[in-house]
Enzyme design. Sequence first.
Site, mmCIF file in Angstrom:
data_model
loop_
_atom_site.group_PDB
_atom_site.id
_atom_site.type_symbol
_atom_site.label_atom_id
_atom_site.label_comp_id
_atom_site.label_asym_id
_atom_site.label_seq_id
_atom_site.Cartn_x
_atom_site.Cartn_y
_atom_site.Cartn_z
ATOM 1 N N ARG A 16 -4.701 13.274 -10.224
ATOM 2 C CA ARG A 16 -4.380 14.451 -10.478
ATOM 3 C C ARG A 16 -3.322 14.560 -11.788
ATOM 4 N NH1 ARG A 16 -3.141 17.774 -5.423
ATOM 5 N NH2 ARG A 16 -5.375 17.770 -4.670
ATOM 6 N N ILE A 41 0.211 -4.677 2.254
ATOM 7 C CA ILE A 41 1.272 -4.387 3.599
ATOM 8 C C ILE A 41 2.246 -5.646 3.267
ATOM 9 C CG2 ILE A 41 0.154 -3.028 4.923
ATOM 10 C CD1 ILE A 41 -0.111 -5.736 6.752
ATOM 11 N N ASP A 42 1.858 -6.817 2.595
ATOM 12 C CA ASP A 42 2.482 -7.852 2.612
ATOM 13 C C ASP A 42 3.887 -7.996 1.746
ATOM 14 O OD1 ASP A 42 0.639 -8.978 4.359
ATOM 15 O OD2 ASP A 42 -0.617 -9.488 2.205
HETATM 16 O O1 F6P Z 1 -3.130 -8.683 2.590
HETATM 17 C C1 F6P Z 1 -3.191 -7.917 3.769
HETATM 18 C C2 F6P Z 1 -3.637 -8.690 4.972
HETATM 19 O O2 F6P Z 1 -3.567 -7.818 5.981
HETATM 20 C C3 F6P Z 1 -2.690 -10.040 5.209
HETATM 21 O O3 F6P Z 1 -1.487 -9.733 5.802
HETATM 22 C C4 F6P Z 1 -3.586 -10.741 6.201
HETATM 23 O O4 F6P Z 1 -3.304 -12.050 5.898
HETATM 24 C C5 F6P Z 1 -4.995 -10.406 5.436
HETATM 25 O O5 F6P Z 1 -4.783 -9.134 4.777
HETATM 26 C C6 F6P Z 1 -6.059 -10.107 6.584
HETATM 27 O O6 F6P Z 1 -7.303 -10.114 5.813
HETATM 28 P P1 F6P Z 1 -8.681 -9.559 6.497
HETATM 29 O O7 F6P Z 1 -8.490 -7.987 6.804
HETATM 30 O O8 F6P Z 1 -9.647 -9.749 5.485
HETATM 31 O O9 F6P Z 1 -8.752 -10.306 7.778
#
Ligand code: F6P
Length: 329
Positions: free
Chosen positions: A19, A121-122
């Site tokens: 947007r 999310i990390d």
């Molecule tokens: O980087 C996000 C994440 O969810 C990490 O927390 C986790 O180690 C990884 O991805 C898991 O990856 P995948 O979904 O490829 O198994």
Amino acid sequence: MTSGGDAPGMNAAIRSVTRAGINNDLEVYGIRRGYEGMIDGDIFRMNSESVSGIIQKGGTFLLTARSKRFREKEGRDDAYRQLMNFGIDAVVVIGGDGSFTGANIMSMEYDVPFIGLPGTIDNDLYGTDYTIGYDTALNTVVEAVDKIRDTASSHNRIFFVEVMGHEAGFLAINSGIACGAEIIMIPEEKNQIEKARTFLAERARKNKSSIILVAENLPEGNAMQIAETLKPEFPQFDMRVSILGHIQRGGSPSAKDRIIASRMGAAAIEALLDNQKSVMIGVVNDIIVQVPLNKTIKLHKGIDQALISLAEGISTFGPPEENKKYVYS
Ligand code: F6P
């Protein structure tokens, strides 16, 4: 485009980029499946309506992937050719450090400006206090652990709960504090299994239930392995393991994630209009900042030591003697 692991709020970021771009007279295209789609030319023109009704949805409507082909020069050559075919002269990539590494390499090989938005999310990216998706995941973990606590205390059990975080303990330490976890095991700290052992020896005297929050990727092993190591040492406890897994990546984004994603998306367009290239948009002390992509890749974001001290300082047994001097805020 979105790339790497999906995170709640990515849709809000895509909407904002789209947007803000259109409202500034830019032509906006969506690239599906991250770098995979870039290589394959899975690219389509977007308008304002393309992003209607997605702000509240988890996942990413552009889809995502972890692309092996993009790691090779040949893949990046194909990707560049596709960008040229579609007349694309700048890319906004929403993802984590792997996605930014790819962006940085390609922007050095070809003269294509890349703007990165931190989406994972990390929360493990240098240069930003928050990444898109982290707040929602944190709340998901807290909700799940609260539920586990109900059954743990009803059965008087010890629960090892494994949370994601890649190689960082941000999710673990903050959810642990928020849930009142008795022990939080994170990769940034040494001797984590010893910490759990000392705790369990103490706990054995009272025989009470507990939550031990375990970050993934600890050098000592995963939650299952750690529990298996400790079980024979503490036969008086009924121990269980719960791995929260990909549930942490899903769900409708929190208000905070939607707002941060919207702010960052618009800031990406602003950066492009200012002729910026190879920067990540971050947020520091609630102010939007631009950080060179190569810094976000090379530099490490550490966990605030005060959080670790806080977790110990308000735990059942208090901090170890040598840590009592710490300030907890
Ligand atoms: O980087 C996000 C994440 O969810 C990490 O927390 C986790 O180690 C990884 O991805 C898991 O990856 P995948 O979904 O490829 O198994």
